[in-house]
Design an enzyme around this catalytic site. Structure first.
Site, short mmCIF file in Angstrom:
data_model
loop_
_atom_site.label_atom_id
_atom_site.label_comp_id
_atom_site.label_asym_id
_atom_site.label_seq_id
_atom_site.Cartn_x
_atom_site.Cartn_y
_atom_site.Cartn_z
N HIS A 15 0.84 -1.20 0.00
CA HIS A 15 0.00 0.00 0.00
C HIS A 15 0.87 1.25 0.00
CE1 HIS A 15 -3.46 -2.57 0.79
NE2 HIS A 15 -2.73 -3.16 1.72
N GLU A 16 0.42 2.25 -0.74
CA GLU A 16 1.19 3.48 -0.85
C GLU A 16 1.23 4.26 0.47
OE1 GLU A 16 0.77 6.92 -3.92
OE2 GLU A 16 0.68 4.99 -4.97
#
Length: 84
Positions: A15-16
């Site tokens: 996930h960013e």
């Protein structure tokens, strides 16, 4: 009330912005969602709580949800944390 024990996968890699995204997942549900690990117990809808909790790879977390959509909430939180 429902609960489920999970082991966190590599959320930083998958996930960013894992902290903000985890809060967004929790906020989709009406149920109260609590994350527990060792002595820590936080509201999953609190960005500050998640920052202090800092879920990281290998961490064992108990997801506790209470409300009308608790099963769906636990499932969504588990999918996020174990990167499914």
């Amino acid at each position: 009330m429902s609960e489920k024990q999970v082991t966190v996968s590599n959320v930083e890699k998958e996930h960013e912005n894992p902290i903000a995204e985890l809060v967004q997942v929790a906020c989709q549900f009406n149920s109260e969602i609590i994350l527990e690990s060792e002595e820590k117990r936080i509201n999953a809808k609190s960005i500050m709580g998640i920052m202090a909790f800092n879920p990281c790879k290998g961490m064992s977390i108990n997801i506790v949800a209470d409300g009308s959509d608790e099963e769906a909430a636990i499932s969504a939180m588990e999918k996020f944390l174990v990167c499914q």
